[in-house]
Design an enzyme around this catalytic site. Structure first.
Site, PDB file in Angstrom:
ATOM      1  CG  HIS A  21      -3.614  -1.388  -6.220  1.00  0.00           C
ATOM      2  ND1 HIS A  21      -3.041  -2.577  -5.499  1.00  0.00           N
ATOM      3  CD2 HIS A  21      -2.909  -1.364  -7.003  1.00  0.00           C
ATOM      4  CE1 HIS A  21      -2.024  -3.196  -6.306  1.00  0.00           C
ATOM      5  NE2 HIS A  21      -1.977  -2.233  -7.442  1.00  0.00           N
ATOM      6  NE  ARG A  46      -4.719   1.007 -11.206  1.00  0.00           N
ATOM      7  CZ  ARG A  46      -3.752   1.366 -10.459  1.00  0.00           C
ATOM      8  NH1 ARG A  46      -2.461   1.449 -11.275  1.00  0.00           N
ATOM      9  NH2 ARG A  46      -3.952   1.715  -9.335  1.00  0.00           N
ATOM     10  CG  ASP A  60     -21.918  -3.173 -22.325  1.00  0.00           C
ATOM     11  OD1 ASP A  60     -21.372  -2.637 -23.543  1.00  0.00           O
ATOM     12  OD2 ASP A  60     -22.043  -4.268 -22.005  1.00  0.00           O
ATOM     13  CD  GLU A 124       1.968  -3.084 -12.888  1.00  0.00           C
ATOM     14  OE1 GLU A 124       1.779  -2.561 -11.708  1.00  0.00           O
ATOM     15  OE2 GLU A 124       0.900  -3.519 -13.412  1.00  0.00           O
ATOM     16  CG  ASP A 150       3.190  -3.197  -8.865  1.00  0.00           C
ATOM     17  OD1 ASP A 150       3.339  -4.141  -8.009  1.00  0.00           O
ATOM     18  OD2 ASP A 150       2.167  -2.590  -9.053  1.00  0.00           O
TER      19      ASP A 150
END
Length: 229
Positions: A21, A46, A60, A124, A150
């Site tokens: 977001h 996230r 990585d 969610e 959510d």
């Protein structure tokens, strides 16, 4: 260089670097990981989606803890774990000298990297709640994060995080996870609710965001000066 004689700020235990977001992309996450070094807070990232390529690139550059959004089924949880593991345990692509293994200097990285990973999945939706135990029981899932905003929307109460049905669903999910011995987590800006969730057994609770802190602080500062003028 000036050195403060005061005690250092207590700091936070962990920070969420958000790509779902927030307008964050891989080079920015890379810089933020560098900025986190030496601080008190462990970085959890996230990604925007449960995506093999995005997760591979984050690993990585040295991400060790991931919060995978919108996991609804056991299969999706298994995919999230597989994306973080090299074959034959998963499908992570192999790079010989990324930042994660100190550019090839950690000789046993391939043998030990999984011991230092945390895969957290975000539940969610109604479907996610229905499959909560199956998701949490997947080997390699280290914790389950309840997405309250959510979830509120999925339950028919968008923007109403304090709605009784939403709160009942959150508390039920926390209790089910605690009963399984799987660490639950949540993000909530309400301090009273944050403390309640901690008391119910949540082990990783996000209690604010940088944007909200900046906006509310700016609003309060502007209001004080306008009131005094």
């Amino acid at each position: 260089m000036y050195r403060s004689r005061s005690s250092p700020a207590p700091g936070f235990d962990w920070l969420l670097l958000d790509m779902e977001h927030a307008p964050n992309e891989l080079p920015m996450i890379h810089s933020q990981l560098q900025a986190c070094q030496g601080g008190t807070a462990h970085a959890i990232v996230r990604p925007p989606w449960n995506d093999m390529v995005v997760i591979k690139r984050l690993l990585d550059i040295g991400v060790q803890s991931l919060l995978i959004p919108y996991v609804q089924t056991e299969e999706e949880a298994r995919n999230a774990v597989a994306f973080t593991r090299y074959p034959p345990r998963g499908v992570r692509g192999f790079a010989t000298g990324p930042r994660a293994n100190n550019y090839g200097r950690i000789a046993d990285y391939v043998q030990t990297y999984a011991d230092e990973l945390a895969v957290l999945v975000q539940v969610e939706t109604r479907e996610g709640l229905d499959n909560l135990e199956a998701i949490a029981a997947v080997e390699g899932v280290d914790g389950v994060f309840i997405g309250p905003a959510d979830l509120a929307a999925a339950l028919g109460h968008p923007g109403e995080l304090k709605h009784p049905e939403v709160q009942a669903a959150i508390e039920d999910a926390i209790g089910r996870l605690v009963a399984m011995g799987k660490p639950p987590g949540i993000l909530i800006g309400d301090e009273q609710l944050a403390r309640r969730y901690l008391g119910l057994g949540c082990l990783f609770v996000a209690v604010g965001s940088d944007l909200a802190l900046l906006a509310r602080g700016a609003d309060a500062l502007a209001a004080r000066f306008k009131a005094s003028g």
